[in-house]
Scaffold this active site. Sequence first.
Site, mmCIF file in Angstrom:
data_model
loop_
_atom_site.group_PDB
_atom_site.id
_atom_site.type_symbol
_atom_site.label_atom_id
_atom_site.label_comp_id
_atom_site.label_asym_id
_atom_site.label_seq_id
_atom_site.Cartn_x
_atom_site.Cartn_y
_atom_site.Cartn_z
ATOM 1 N N LYS A 18 13.726 -3.696 -15.222
ATOM 2 C CA LYS A 18 12.731 -4.521 -15.895
ATOM 3 C C LYS A 18 13.298 -5.490 -16.202
ATOM 4 O O LYS A 18 12.928 -6.646 -16.446
ATOM 5 C CB LYS A 18 11.211 -3.736 -16.390
ATOM 6 C CG LYS A 18 11.057 -2.937 -15.747
ATOM 7 C CD LYS A 18 9.729 -4.293 -14.765
ATOM 8 C CE LYS A 18 8.573 -3.292 -13.881
ATOM 9 N NZ LYS A 18 7.247 -4.165 -13.377
ATOM 10 N N TYR A 52 14.571 2.806 -15.796
ATOM 11 C CA TYR A 52 13.400 1.532 -14.703
ATOM 12 C C TYR A 52 13.352 0.336 -15.496
ATOM 13 O O TYR A 52 13.280 -0.587 -15.594
ATOM 14 C CB TYR A 52 11.845 2.859 -15.239
ATOM 15 C CG TYR A 52 10.695 2.021 -15.719
ATOM 16 C CD1 TYR A 52 10.499 0.813 -14.290
ATOM 17 C CD2 TYR A 52 10.041 2.205 -16.488
ATOM 18 C CE1 TYR A 52 8.954 0.109 -14.507
ATOM 19 C CE2 TYR A 52 9.462 0.771 -17.069
ATOM 20 C CZ TYR A 52 8.736 0.466 -15.860
ATOM 21 O OH TYR A 52 7.350 0.159 -16.414
ATOM 22 N N LEU A 87 0.582 -1.451 -0.224
ATOM 23 C CA LEU A 87 0.391 -0.440 -0.152
ATOM 24 C C LEU A 87 0.452 1.472 0.495
ATOM 25 O O LEU A 87 0.554 2.083 0.068
ATOM 26 C CB LEU A 87 -1.071 -0.116 1.198
ATOM 27 C CG LEU A 87 -1.691 -1.156 1.503
ATOM 28 C CD1 LEU A 87 -2.760 -0.858 2.418
ATOM 29 C CD2 LEU A 87 -3.184 -1.312 -0.024
HETATM 30 N N1 UFG Z 1 4.916 14.100 -20.532
HETATM 31 C C1 UFG Z 1 4.501 15.352 -21.211
HETATM 32 N N2 UFG Z 1 4.381 16.559 -19.226
HETATM 33 C C2 UFG Z 1 4.119 15.378 -18.255
HETATM 34 C C3 UFG Z 1 3.652 13.436 -18.525
HETATM 35 C C4 UFG Z 1 5.195 13.403 -18.869
HETATM 36 O O1 UFG Z 1 4.664 15.807 -21.782
HETATM 37 O O2 UFG Z 1 2.921 16.225 -17.642
HETATM 38 C C5 UFG Z 1 5.245 13.126 -21.361
HETATM 39 C C6 UFG Z 1 6.750 12.285 -21.361
HETATM 40 O O3 UFG Z 1 7.775 13.028 -20.920
HETATM 41 C C7 UFG Z 1 6.239 10.904 -22.404
HETATM 42 C C8 UFG Z 1 5.103 11.001 -22.538
HETATM 43 O O4 UFG Z 1 4.624 12.066 -21.633
HETATM 44 O O5 UFG Z 1 7.105 11.636 -24.149
HETATM 45 C C9 UFG Z 1 4.304 10.007 -21.840
HETATM 46 O O6 UFG Z 1 5.129 10.201 -20.469
HETATM 47 P P1 UFG Z 1 4.734 9.475 -19.565
HETATM 48 O O7 UFG Z 1 5.185 10.037 -18.019
HETATM 49 O O8 UFG Z 1 2.475 9.354 -19.147
HETATM 50 O O9 UFG Z 1 4.633 7.658 -19.362
HETATM 51 P P2 UFG Z 1 5.952 7.099 -19.855
HETATM 52 O O10 UFG Z 1 6.372 6.673 -21.353
HETATM 53 O O11 UFG Z 1 7.463 7.982 -19.481
HETATM 54 O O12 UFG Z 1 6.219 5.852 -19.232
HETATM 55 C C10 UFG Z 1 5.524 5.207 -19.107
HETATM 56 C C11 UFG Z 1 5.064 3.981 -17.689
HETATM 57 C C12 UFG Z 1 6.109 3.413 -18.022
HETATM 58 C C13 UFG Z 1 5.698 2.305 -19.359
HETATM 59 C C14 UFG Z 1 6.001 2.738 -20.163
HETATM 60 C C15 UFG Z 1 6.001 2.610 -21.457
HETATM 61 O O13 UFG Z 1 5.019 5.102 -16.860
HETATM 62 O O14 UFG Z 1 5.846 2.247 -16.133
HETATM 63 O O15 UFG Z 1 4.898 4.038 -20.245
HETATM 64 O O16 UFG Z 1 5.509 2.956 -22.710
HETATM 65 F F1 UFG Z 1 6.873 1.458 -18.972
#
Ligand code: UFG
Length: 327
Positions: free
Chosen positions: A145, A141, A33
């Site tokens: 994995k 990350y 949690l």
């Molecule tokens: N992004 C922004 N602004 C934000 C949040 C994110 O521009 O406020 C961008 C990030 O830089 C990235 C894209 O949006 O380019 C997606 O970002 P997320 O944080 O939503 O997701 P990630 O692609 O970084 O990662 C997610 C999961 C991981 C997984 C991955 C697989 O968090 O666990 O998708 O592609 F491995």
Amino acid sequence: MRVLVTGGAGYIGSVVAEELLQAGHQVVVFDNLSRGHRQAVPKNAELVVGDMADRACLDQLLRSRAIDAVMHFAALIEAGESMKAPEEFFRNNTSNALTLLEAMLAARVKCLVFSSTAALFGNPERTPIEEDDPLHPTNAYGESKLLVERMLAWFHQIHGLRYASLRYFNAAGASRPDQGEAHQPETHLIPRILQVALGRAEHVNIFGTDYPTPDGTCVRDYIHVGDLARAHLLALQALENSSPLIYNLGNGQGFSVREVVEVARSVTGHPVPVIESPRRAGDPAVLIASSKKIRRDLGWQPRFPDLKSIVESAWQWHRKHPDGYPR
Ligand code: UFG
């Protein structure tokens, strides 16, 4: 089957736990949690609060509940965070997975479905990405994995572990009115945008506008959490006949950060102001899955392949639960 779902109080684990129950399986959720929510755990699942590092607790649980299979979700997931504190990712994701594997070995539990990730691929050489494409994570990350995937292959070869590794692309959306995405703090793009639409934040940052993509922002392949969940049940079933199973899970279509913002503007009717900001460390430019293999082998079919319906389902959840789960 009696299935242990680690991280079953989290976003994806709780949805899979519910799907398992619907399919007639018994579910024990194991979660500390720290990130998950008690309220996300389905009513008919047993919740055991404990830590993945606690080998004695895992030993006791696997034996006393006569567990047949494990689905392992419990992990840290924010790629950006992993570039600030990699040690936490190697401890929580890699080291704790080894503890789980050792406990499974001791209790003779032979079947595992593992939450893997698109982050294994880093900056891919081709798009869409197929399962046997090179693995070169660009963040800690993904590396944490990848190390688990490598351990799984050895446990399969040496100890006969039967496993499926499901490499999620970007999970999003909500599949039931009472289960949705509620990370604390929230770093993911779609919920961040929806917080702006709800008036909880003034703008969304776009992390990087100089990527080698059509509009300069990162491109991702968004997959509905319910579609992801169904893939887990198919994999569990298929493990009876074949192992290992390694599948990419996405919709084969990429959307840039700007395109996601645009879709969310049209779904919510809110202007969603953006601020162009520097790149976030460790972000690959483009991640798009080929999911041909799981479609062909297991007959997986996404029910919500289009981004608009994914964002609509997320919007329904966030509107009803602007503060996430009650504390
Ligand atoms: N992004 C922004 N602004 C934000 C949040 C994110 O521009 O406020 C961008 C990030 O830089 C990235 C894209 O949006 O380019 C997606 O970002 P997320 O944080 O939503 O997701 P990630 O692609 O970084 O990662 C997610 C999961 C991981 C997984 C991955 C697989 O968090 O666990 O998708 O592609 F491995």
